[in-house]
Design a protein around this motif. Structure first.
Motif, PDB file in Angstrom:
ATOM      1  N   ASP A  50       0.834  -1.206   0.000  1.00  0.00           N
ATOM      2  CA  ASP A  50       0.000   0.000   0.000  1.00  0.00           C
ATOM      3  C   ASP A  50       0.868   1.256   0.000  1.00  0.00           C
ATOM      4  OD1 ASP A  50      -2.253  -1.509  -0.011  1.00  0.00           O
ATOM      5  OD2 ASP A  50      -2.646  -1.356   2.140  1.00  0.00           O
ATOM      6  N   ARG A  51       1.939   1.223   0.783  1.00  0.00           N
ATOM      7  CA  ARG A  51       2.824   2.389   0.864  1.00  0.00           C
ATOM      8  C   ARG A  51       3.604   2.586  -0.437  1.00  0.00           C
ATOM      9  NH1 ARG A  51       5.493   2.452   6.982  1.00  0.00           N
ATOM     10  NH2 ARG A  51       3.530   2.231   8.139  1.00  0.00           N
ATOM     11  N   SER A  52       4.120   1.478  -0.987  1.00  0.00           N
ATOM     12  CA  SER A  52       4.876   1.614  -2.236  1.00  0.00           C
ATOM     13  C   SER A  52       3.958   2.066  -3.365  1.00  0.00           C
ATOM     14  CB  SER A  52       5.561   0.292  -2.597  1.00  0.00           C
ATOM     15  OG  SER A  52       4.617  -0.741  -2.794  1.00  0.00           O
ATOM     16  N   GLU A  53       2.710   1.600  -3.347  1.00  0.00           N
ATOM     17  CA  GLU A  53       1.749   2.016  -4.375  1.00  0.00           C
ATOM     18  C   GLU A  53       1.528   3.522  -4.338  1.00  0.00           C
ATOM     19  OE1 GLU A  53      -2.996   1.512  -5.444  1.00  0.00           O
ATOM     20  OE2 GLU A  53      -2.030   0.052  -4.119  1.00  0.00           O
ATOM     21  N   MET A  75       5.613   3.709 -14.302  1.00  0.00           N
ATOM     22  CA  MET A  75       4.547   2.793 -14.706  1.00  0.00           C
ATOM     23  C   MET A  75       4.957   1.349 -14.451  1.00  0.00           C
ATOM     24  SD  MET A  75       3.357   4.608 -18.266  1.00  0.00           S
ATOM     25  CE  MET A  75       2.086   3.400 -18.634  1.00  0.00           C
ATOM     26  N   ALA A  76       6.211   1.025 -14.762  1.00  0.00           N
ATOM     27  CA  ALA A  76       6.698  -0.339 -14.549  1.00  0.00           C
ATOM     28  C   ALA A  76       6.696  -0.688 -13.061  1.00  0.00           C
ATOM     29  CB  ALA A  76       8.104  -0.484 -15.130  1.00  0.00           C
ATOM     30  N   ASN A  77       7.122   0.263 -12.229  1.00  0.00           N
ATOM     31  CA  ASN A  77       7.143   0.026 -10.784  1.00  0.00           C
ATOM     32  C   ASN A  77       5.738  -0.179 -10.227  1.00  0.00           C
ATOM     33  OD1 ASN A  77       9.931   0.267 -10.640  1.00  0.00           O
ATOM     34  ND2 ASN A  77       9.882   2.447 -10.143  1.00  0.00           N
ATOM     35  N   LEU A  78       4.801   0.648 -10.694  1.00  0.00           N
ATOM     36  CA  LEU A  78       3.431   0.542 -10.205  1.00  0.00           C
ATOM     37  C   LEU A  78       2.795  -0.773 -10.660  1.00  0.00           C
ATOM     38  CD1 LEU A  78       1.138   1.822  -8.648  1.00  0.00           C
ATOM     39  CD2 LEU A  78       0.495   3.098 -10.708  1.00  0.00           C
ATOM     40  N   THR A 125       3.985  -3.476  -8.480  1.00  0.00           N
ATOM     41  CA  THR A 125       3.311  -3.431  -7.180  1.00  0.00           C
ATOM     42  C   THR A 125       1.926  -4.066  -7.264  1.00  0.00           C
ATOM     43  OG1 THR A 125       4.493  -1.405  -6.573  1.00  0.00           O
ATOM     44  CG2 THR A 125       2.492  -1.907  -5.341  1.00  0.00           C
ATOM     45  N   TYR A 126       1.211  -3.780  -8.341  1.00  0.00           N
ATOM     46  CA  TYR A 126      -0.112  -4.387  -8.524  1.00  0.00           C
ATOM     47  C   TYR A 126       0.004  -5.911  -8.606  1.00  0.00           C
ATOM     48  CZ  TYR A 126      -2.311   0.149  -9.525  1.00  0.00           C
ATOM     49  OH  TYR A 126      -2.808   1.425  -9.438  1.00  0.00           O
ATOM     50  N   ARG A 127       1.021  -6.393  -9.337  1.00  0.00           N
ATOM     51  CA  ARG A 127       1.192  -7.845  -9.455  1.00  0.00           C
ATOM     52  C   ARG A 127       1.487  -8.474  -8.096  1.00  0.00           C
ATOM     53  NH1 ARG A 127       3.364  -6.544 -14.572  1.00  0.00           N
ATOM     54  NH2 ARG A 127       5.423  -6.154 -13.693  1.00  0.00           N
ATOM     55  N   ASN A 128       2.307  -7.799  -7.304  1.00  0.00           N
ATOM     56  CA  ASN A 128       2.633  -8.320  -5.973  1.00  0.00           C
ATOM     57  C   ASN A 128       1.404  -8.406  -5.072  1.00  0.00           C
ATOM     58  OD1 ASN A 128       5.405  -8.666  -6.414  1.00  0.00           O
ATOM     59  ND2 ASN A 128       5.858  -6.535  -5.912  1.00  0.00           N
ATOM     60  N   GLN A 129       0.404  -7.585  -5.367  1.00  0.00           N
ATOM     61  CA  GLN A 129      -0.836  -7.589  -4.589  1.00  0.00           C
ATOM     62  C   GLN A 129      -1.887  -8.515  -5.193  1.00  0.00           C
ATOM     63  OE1 GLN A 129      -0.992  -3.088  -4.810  1.00  0.00           O
ATOM     64  NE2 GLN A 129      -1.665  -3.320  -2.707  1.00  0.00           N
ATOM     65  N   GLY A 130      -1.530  -9.139  -6.305  1.00  0.00           N
ATOM     66  CA  GLY A 130      -2.494 -10.004  -6.973  1.00  0.00           C
ATOM     67  C   GLY A 130      -3.560  -9.236  -7.729  1.00  0.00           C
ATOM     68  N   TRP A 135      -4.185  -8.389 -10.805  1.00  0.00           N
ATOM     69  CA  TRP A 135      -3.696  -8.715 -12.145  1.00  0.00           C
ATOM     70  C   TRP A 135      -4.277  -7.810 -13.221  1.00  0.00           C
ATOM     71  CZ3 TRP A 135       0.198 -11.337 -10.821  1.00  0.00           C
ATOM     72  CH2 TRP A 135       0.136 -12.269  -9.787  1.00  0.00           C
ATOM     73  N   LYS A 136      -5.557  -7.490 -13.100  1.00  0.00           N
ATOM     74  CA  LYS A 136      -6.208  -6.680 -14.130  1.00  0.00           C
ATOM     75  C   LYS A 136      -5.559  -5.304 -14.230  1.00  0.00           C
ATOM     76  CE  LYS A 136      -9.450  -5.934 -17.193  1.00  0.00           C
ATOM     77  NZ  LYS A 136      -9.471  -6.673 -18.473  1.00  0.00           N
ATOM     78  N   GLU A 137      -5.333  -4.675 -13.076  1.00  0.00           N
ATOM     79  CA  GLU A 137      -4.708  -3.349 -13.077  1.00  0.00           C
ATOM     80  C   GLU A 137      -3.267  -3.419 -13.571  1.00  0.00           C
ATOM     81  OE1 GLU A 137      -6.433  -1.088  -9.241  1.00  0.00           O
ATOM     82  OE2 GLU A 137      -6.105  -3.238  -8.981  1.00  0.00           O
ATOM     83  N   ALA A 138      -2.579  -4.499 -13.212  1.00  0.00           N
ATOM     84  CA  ALA A 138      -1.201  -4.672 -13.672  1.00  0.00           C
ATOM     85  C   ALA A 138      -1.158  -4.841 -15.186  1.00  0.00           C
ATOM     86  CB  ALA A 138      -0.568  -5.886 -12.990  1.00  0.00           C
ATOM     87  N   GLU A 139      -2.100  -5.629 -15.720  1.00  0.00           N
ATOM     88  CA  GLU A 139      -2.140  -5.855 -17.161  1.00  0.00           C
ATOM     89  C   GLU A 139      -2.419  -4.563 -17.920  1.00  0.00           C
ATOM     90  OE1 GLU A 139      -4.985  -8.891 -17.899  1.00  0.00           O
ATOM     91  OE2 GLU A 139      -3.637 -10.533 -17.370  1.00  0.00           O
ATOM     92  N   GLU A 140      -3.331  -3.751 -17.383  1.00  0.00           N
ATOM     93  CA  GLU A 140      -3.653  -2.483 -18.045  1.00  0.00           C
ATOM     94  C   GLU A 140      -2.427  -1.575 -18.108  1.00  0.00           C
ATOM     95  OE1 GLU A 140      -6.905  -0.962 -15.814  1.00  0.00           O
ATOM     96  OE2 GLU A 140      -8.387  -2.317 -16.707  1.00  0.00           O
ATOM     97  N   LEU A 141      -1.668  -1.547 -17.019  1.00  0.00           N
ATOM     98  CA  LEU A 141      -0.452  -0.728 -17.009  1.00  0.00           C
ATOM     99  C   LEU A 141       0.611  -1.309 -17.928  1.00  0.00           C
ATOM    100  CD1 LEU A 141       0.271   0.592 -13.402  1.00  0.00           C
ATOM    101  CD2 LEU A 141      -0.007   1.906 -15.492  1.00  0.00           C
ATOM    102  N   ASP A 142       0.697  -2.636 -17.977  1.00  0.00           N
ATOM    103  CA  ASP A 142       1.661  -3.280 -18.870  1.00  0.00           C
ATOM    104  C   ASP A 142       1.405  -2.875 -20.319  1.00  0.00           C
ATOM    105  OD1 ASP A 142       3.161  -4.594 -16.975  1.00  0.00           O
ATOM    106  OD2 ASP A 142       1.980  -6.439 -17.054  1.00  0.00           O
ATOM    107  N   VAL A 143       0.132  -2.860 -20.699  1.00  0.00           N
ATOM    108  CA  VAL A 143      -0.217  -2.476 -22.066  1.00  0.00           C
ATOM    109  C   VAL A 143       0.166  -1.024 -22.316  1.00  0.00           C
ATOM    110  CG1 VAL A 143      -2.121  -2.044 -23.665  1.00  0.00           C
ATOM    111  CG2 VAL A 143      -2.060  -4.169 -22.352  1.00  0.00           C
ATOM    112  N   GLN A 144      -0.196  -0.141 -21.383  1.00  0.00           N
ATOM    113  CA  GLN A 144       0.156   1.274 -21.542  1.00  0.00           C
ATOM    114  C   GLN A 144       1.666   1.451 -21.665  1.00  0.00           C
ATOM    115  OE1 GLN A 144      -1.679   3.980 -18.671  1.00  0.00           O
ATOM    116  NE2 GLN A 144      -3.299   2.489 -18.321  1.00  0.00           N
TER     117      GLN A 144
END
Length: 221
Positions: free
Chosen positions: A19-22, A47-50, A53-58, A60-69
């Protein structure tokens, strides 16, 4: 200041305090977005760091959206700075296509893989390993959609060229033969699949024996 913030973000991530790193990574990303500079390396890193962080929290959907961006912006920046036919740009396009494929966005993946393949054919030639890799990627997209005939035709072309240029026993050739065997099996052609797999095994054994002999000859020379 940015360096220190990133350091704290990594520290919180290592401690599992996602939560803090996010919050830190989001703050950095908002600053970068306000700069309106899509070529900003800092923004891409944020963007890569965020996304990480999303992946570490499980998440996945938010992580995938950022990966695409992220992949889109890297591709666009590379295309603008290096040119559409630069190897770095083509790699970025292939990465984005892979992201689409992993998300099941077959049409978008197919279009990008097709572009990469056509450019590499034109720039590198039809027999270049990079071109063959692009053809294999496109064939995998066909396989994932159950478009077996198209996948079979393309994988067959890869095997023919790879066998001639790299050799039948080359790992890339063997990988393509395995792919084609899977395609045969998926179409109910078990006999053809088994025959091709048996051929793969024989070639793999030959490659292994040859590698051992080469290593042995080098050790005593």
């Amino acid at each position: 200041m940015r360096k220190e913030t990133n350091s704290f973000g990594r520290f919180y991530t290592d401690q599992g305090l996602y939560d803090r790193s996010e919050k830190l990574y989001k703050a950095l990303l908002e600053e970068d977005i306000e700069s309106l500079d899509i070529s900003n390396v800092n923004r891409l890193q944020s963007m890569a760091n965020l996304a990480s962080t999303y992946r570490n929290q499980g998440r996945w959907k938010e992580a995938e959206e950022l990966d695409v961006q992220l992949d889109v912006q890297v591709m666009e920046t590379s295309s603008r700075v290096l040119g559409e036919e630069h190897p770095g740009t083509l790699t970025s396009m292939a990465n984005l296509a892979s992201t689409y494929r992993n998300q099941g966005r077959w049409k978008e993946a197919e279009e990008l893989f097709m572009q990469v393949m056509e450019i590499r054919k034109r720039v590198l030639g039809e027999e270049h390993p990079g071109t063959l890799t692009s053809m294999t990627n496109l064939a995998s997209t066909y396989r994932n959609q159950g478009r077996w005939k198209e996948a079979e035709e393309l994988e067959g072309q890869v095997i023919e060229t790879s066998s001639r240029v790299l050799g039948e026993e080359h790992p890339d050739t063997l990988a393509s033969m395995n792919n084609l065997a899977f395609i045969f099996k998926s179409q109910g052609c078990s006999a053809k699949a088994i025959s091709l797999m048996e051929q793969c095994v024989r070639l793999e054994i030959m490659f292994l024996v040859l590698s051992i002999l080469i290593c042995y000859s080098l050790s005593i020379s």
